[in-house]
Design an enzyme around this catalytic site. Structure first.
Site, short mmCIF file in Angstrom:
data_model
loop_
_atom_site.label_atom_id
_atom_site.label_comp_id
_atom_site.label_asym_id
_atom_site.label_seq_id
_atom_site.Cartn_x
_atom_site.Cartn_y
_atom_site.Cartn_z
N ALA A 72 3.88 3.78 -8.65
CA ALA A 72 3.43 3.98 -7.27
C ALA A 72 3.37 5.47 -6.93
CB ALA A 72 4.37 3.25 -6.31
N CYS A 73 2.61 5.75 -5.89
CA CYS A 73 2.49 7.09 -5.32
C CYS A 73 3.88 7.62 -4.98
CB CYS A 73 1.62 7.00 -4.06
SG CYS A 73 1.36 8.55 -3.22
N PRO A 74 4.19 8.82 -5.28
CA PRO A 74 3.37 9.92 -5.79
C PRO A 74 3.51 10.15 -7.29
CG PRO A 74 5.40 10.86 -5.01
CD PRO A 74 5.51 9.35 -4.82
#
Length: 74
Positions: free
Chosen positions: A7-9
């Site tokens: 997942a981000c980041p």
């Protein structure tokens, strides 16, 4: 660099670290499933002057980043 499932980041963070290890003109291939990755990677590449290409694959996106000769990381 395979960032699928992260997942981000994380895809952006990992790409930044890998690009710092590359020389001007070198290419980094990033695979990611995160929906924010196209936004993050495109904005960062533009900011740093890296060439950016995005290809949609079945279930993930492939990003081709070519390191700029003018990059501050060089």
């Amino acid at each position: 660099m395979d960032a699928r499932g992260l997942a981000c980041p994380l895809p952006l963070t990992m790409a930044k670290r890998r690009m710092a290890e590359l020389g001007p003109g070198d290419v980094l291939l990033v695979l990611a499933t995160d929906r924010e990755a196209p936004i993050d990677l495109a904005a960062w590449a533009a900011e740093e002057g890296h060439a950016y290409e995005q290809r949609e694959r079945e279930g993930w996106t492939e990003f081709v980043l070519r390191k700029s000769a003018l990059s501050a990381e060089a």
